[in-house]
Scaffold this motif. Structure first.
Motif, PDB file in Angstrom:
ATOM      1  N   ALA A  99      43.499  41.304  41.257  1.00 59.18           N
ATOM      2  CA  ALA A  99      43.652  39.762  41.498  1.00 59.18           C
ATOM      3  C   ALA A  99      43.355  39.207  40.041  1.00 59.18           C
ATOM      4  N   ASN A 241      49.234  36.184  41.641  1.00 54.00           N
ATOM      5  CA  ASN A 241      47.981  37.096  42.018  1.00 54.00           C
ATOM      6  C   ASN A 241      46.546  36.173  41.303  1.00 54.00           C
ATOM      7  N   ILE A 243      43.813  34.000  41.423  1.00 53.39           N
ATOM      8  CA  ILE A 243      42.804  33.657  42.420  1.00 53.39           C
ATOM      9  C   ILE A 243      41.949  32.401  42.010  1.00 53.39           C
ATOM     10  N   LEU A 279      41.239  42.896  45.627  1.00 51.91           N
ATOM     11  CA  LEU A 279      41.435  41.888  46.671  1.00 51.91           C
ATOM     12  C   LEU A 279      40.727  42.125  47.783  1.00 51.91           C
ATOM     13  N   LEU A 282      37.278  41.208  47.786  1.00 53.62           N
ATOM     14  CA  LEU A 282      36.910  39.674  47.939  1.00 53.62           C
ATOM     15  C   LEU A 282      37.413  39.313  49.332  1.00 53.62           C
ATOM     16  N   LEU A 283      38.481  39.522  49.861  1.00 51.32           N
ATOM     17  CA  LEU A 283      38.786  39.129  51.133  1.00 51.32           C
ATOM     18  C   LEU A 283      37.623  39.274  52.119  1.00 51.32           C
ATOM     19  N   CYS A 311      42.691  33.974  47.431  1.00 47.82           N
ATOM     20  CA  CYS A 311      42.636  35.322  47.875  1.00 47.82           C
ATOM     21  C   CYS A 311      43.812  35.586  48.698  1.00 47.82           C
TER      22      CYS A 311
END
Length: 353
Positions: A99, A241, A243, A279, A282-283, A311
């Protein structure tokens, strides 16, 4: 660096002290309102280009200039602290699980760093002139730092509406000190954009109706930071991408070729884990993990829901189907905005090529 204030004018000693404290740019302006700035603000608000930023409208009368905020002020000290990146944010576009976080948000929260230096400079000024009164501001107050920076000579407000410096490009955090002292003002900076329109052409969402005008409602920085609801579908693919914020219009400015990371404040260096973060990691953040990871970061202020929403938009644009299990989980998230973004990402990732 030590300077004897007795051998320098107060203005020169002040500027030397500012640079000692980590400011890369400093200038002085009279504390007066600018009718042109006030009119531009009124037109911008009337057109609704501030989007959800109601706080811009609520104190518009105070934003007209230093006199409107504090009639006793006589001078404004405009300051800029460099956060020049090590490499251009426009390096080859990242793919799949990486990201992009705006350069300004990759390090420590600039509010804390800039305000600490501003307060130190204010204390020094009071030591020199105990009779002075002053106020310090960085970003959160109704102060128009960019027009003030132009009047104080530290740069000019470019066609992307941000301040541009001949020495530091577009990479300056701005702060200001209002004081009752009568200081000798510097000359205002002239506009050096010329016929260049690189920033206008670089914007992925066409957020500039005209040069020197920004429609925040179309700006990726606004959409990923200030906007709290679902991101309009028309902008989702263009976000790519990204975020948290967007650097495109800043990064293409030709004046950045003069910016050097040596001028960057040491406490503004990027965190390794926020440069091209994964990512998938982060998700997976719940509220507690989000707060822990972004403690001391400007990212913390957007909250977990808006951040995970961003994200998910990036996940949908990534084409990386290995993210689908996490996206599926988030489709049932108790936050409706997160769940909607997850449904969109799932549809994108499962669509036939």
């Amino acid at each position: 660096m030590v300077n004897d204030a007795a051998t320098l004018s107060l203005e020169d000693a002040l500027k030397a002290k500012a640079r000692e404290l980590g400011f890369a740019a400093v200038g002085i302006a009279e504390a007066r309102d600018d009718p042109r700035t006030a009119e531009r603000l009124r037109e911008w608000l009337a057109a609704g280009r501030h989007g959800d930023m109601q706080w811009m409208e609520d104190r518009a009368d105070v934003r007209q200039g230093p006199h409107s905020m504090w009639p006793e002020a006589r001078s404004v000290i405009a300051l800029g602290m460099s956060y020049a990146p090590d490499i251009s944010p426009l390096a080859p576009e990242r793919f799949e699980r990486e990201a992009a976080i705006s350069v300004y948000a990759q390090g420590r929260d600039y509010h804390d760093v800039v305000k600490k230096a501003l307060k130190a400079l204010a204390r020094w000024l009071v030591e020199q002139r105990p009779d002075t009164e002053l106020k310090v501001f960085v970003d959160t107050a109704p102060v128009m730092e960019k027009p003030l920076g132009e009047v104080a000579g530290i740069g000019w407000q470019g066609k992307h509406t941000n301040l541009v410096s001949r020495e530091h490009g577009s990479w300056l955090f701005l702060g200001a000190i209002y004081t009752t002292l009568e200081l000798s003002p510097d000359d205002a900076h002239d506009d050096r954009c010329g016929s260049c329109r690189a920033c206008q052409d670089a914007c992925p969402t066409d957020a500039f109706p005209k040069p020197y005008q920004l429609d925040a409602r179309r700006c990726i920085s606004y959409l990923t930071i200030e906007h709290k609801g679902p991101i309009p579908h028309e902008f989702r693919e263009a976000i790519g991408n990204r975020i948290y914020g967007c650097d495109d219009c800043l990064a293409v400015c030709p004046w950045n070729k003069f910016a050097e990371t040596a001028a960057r404040h040491a406490r503004l260096a990027p965190r390794e884990d926020l440069v091209d973060p994964d990512l998938a990691e982060l998700l997976a953040l719940d509220d507690a993990a989000f707060r822990a990871k972004f403690s001391g970061s400007p990212i913390k202020r957007v909250g977990r829901a808006s951040f995970v929403r961003n994200c998910l938009i990036a996940a949908g644009n990534s084409g990386d189907t290995s993210l689908l299990p996490q996206v599926e989980v988030l489709a049932s998230d108790p936050d409706a905005v997160v769940a909607e973004a997850a449904a969109w990402a799932r549809a994108k990732l499962t669509a036939s090529p």
